[in-house]
Scaffold this motif. Sequence first.
Motif, PDB file in Angstrom:
ATOM      1  N   ASP A 113       0.856  -1.176   0.000  1.00  0.00           N
ATOM      2  CA  ASP A 113       0.000   0.000   0.000  1.00  0.00           C
ATOM      3  C   ASP A 113       0.898   1.233   0.000  1.00  0.00           C
ATOM      4  O   ASP A 113       1.524   1.563   1.006  1.00  0.00           O
ATOM      5  CB  ASP A 113      -0.929   0.015   1.212  1.00  0.00           C
ATOM      6  N   SER A 115      -0.422   4.165  -1.394  1.00  0.00           N
ATOM      7  CA  SER A 115      -1.362   5.225  -1.765  1.00  0.00           C
ATOM      8  C   SER A 115      -1.163   6.493  -0.935  1.00  0.00           C
ATOM      9  O   SER A 115      -1.447   7.595  -1.409  1.00  0.00           O
ATOM     10  CB  SER A 115      -2.803   4.717  -1.635  1.00  0.00           C
ATOM     11  N   ASN A 116      -0.688   6.362   0.298  1.00  0.00           N
ATOM     12  CA  ASN A 116      -0.455   7.521   1.154  1.00  0.00           C
ATOM     13  C   ASN A 116       1.019   7.685   1.516  1.00  0.00           C
ATOM     14  O   ASN A 116       1.346   8.340   2.519  1.00  0.00           O
ATOM     15  CB  ASN A 116      -1.286   7.409   2.437  1.00  0.00           C
ATOM     16  N   LYS A 118       4.729   8.917   1.836  1.00  0.00           N
ATOM     17  CA  LYS A 118       5.341  10.232   1.830  1.00  0.00           C
ATOM     18  C   LYS A 118       6.822  10.110   1.477  1.00  0.00           C
ATOM     19  O   LYS A 118       7.521   9.233   1.985  1.00  0.00           O
ATOM     20  CB  LYS A 118       5.181  10.889   3.209  1.00  0.00           C
ATOM     21  N   GLY A 128       3.965   6.278   5.907  1.00  0.00           N
ATOM     22  CA  GLY A 128       2.671   6.220   5.251  1.00  0.00           C
ATOM     23  C   GLY A 128       2.517   5.079   4.259  1.00  0.00           C
ATOM     24  O   GLY A 128       1.733   5.182   3.313  1.00  0.00           O
TER      25      GLY A 128
END
Length: 306
Positions: A113, A115-116, A118, A128
Amino acid sequence: MRDIVSCFSENAVNVSHPSCSSYSNTACITPSLTPSVQNAVASIHRVLLSQTQKQVLVKVTWCRNNSVQGLSITFGDDPLSTFKLNINSRLFRKKKGSKIFDSHDSKIELFWDLSNAKFENGPEPIDGFYVLAMFDSEIGLVLGDMAEDFIAKKLKSKNPVAKTALISRQEHCSGNTLYSTKAQFCETGVLHEVLIKCSVENEGFKGNPVLMVSIDKKVVIRVKRLQWNFRGNQTIFVDGLLVDLLWDVHDWFFNPASGYAVFMFRTRSGLDSRLWLEEKLMAQNKDQQEKAEFSLLIYACKSSSQ
C-alpha cells in the motif's frame, strides 16, 4: 591498560561516543552546497524461514528519475519472481494491492500500500506505507510504518514470523561532491547520520582536494591530496562493531565523463585483524555464517561542473 580501539589499530576511530574522536570536530557541511540526490536505493534482506530453515534473499529497489518512480522486488535469483510497480505511471496506478506467485518451492504472497506514502528527497518513502511478503503463510519481509497495523487487521495471529535481517544497502546518487545518508550498522544499533564530502583546501599557492567522511557530525577520515590517494581504507568502531570504510574516487579525477566514486562501509564478523576482502577467503563456522553482517555501498556520480 589500553582500550580496545587503540589495541586493535593505531588508526582506528571510535564513533560510538560523542567524546571520542581522533580528529577535530570541524564542521564539514558547507551551507551553500546542496547534497547530491538519490536516484536509486537497493536493499537486500535475508529471510530465514522458521519452519523449513530455508533462506531466501529478497532485493527491494526504489528508483526515481525525471519520468519514472518505481518499486522492484526480486526473490532469490529467479528472474520470474520479480515484482515491479511504476508508481507514477498513468496506465498503472495500482498503489495498493496483492499478488501471489510461486518461487523456490514456496508460495509467496505480496501485499503493498503506497497510496499515502510520503517521500522526501529520495526514491524511498519515509512513512505512510507498507510492503509485506509471506512465504507459505509465514511472515517474512516487513517494510513500512503501516505494516504492523496491516498485520493486526488482516492476518491471523497464529502466523509464524521468519527471522529477517538487512545485510546490504546500495545507494546511487548524482549531483555534487557532498552526499548525506543514514545507516544502521546492526539490528541493535541506532540510526547514524553519514556525511561524505570532497572539497578543496589551500596549501601554499595550490588548492588540493580533500575527502572527509563523518558519522554523527564527527569526522572519521580526512584524506589530503586525494588525486594521489584516490583509493584507500580506514577502520572505525560503530556501536561496538569493527567497520571497514573503503573509498575509490579514481574516476572522479581520471574518468570524469562517466565515472562513479564508490564508498563502502562493511561490518566485520569479529575482532579479526584481516580486512573483509581477505576474510571472505577464510572458512567460517556456523555461528559466523548465521550472524548477519551489513554493508553500505554508495555510488556517487558528480556533474562535470563540480
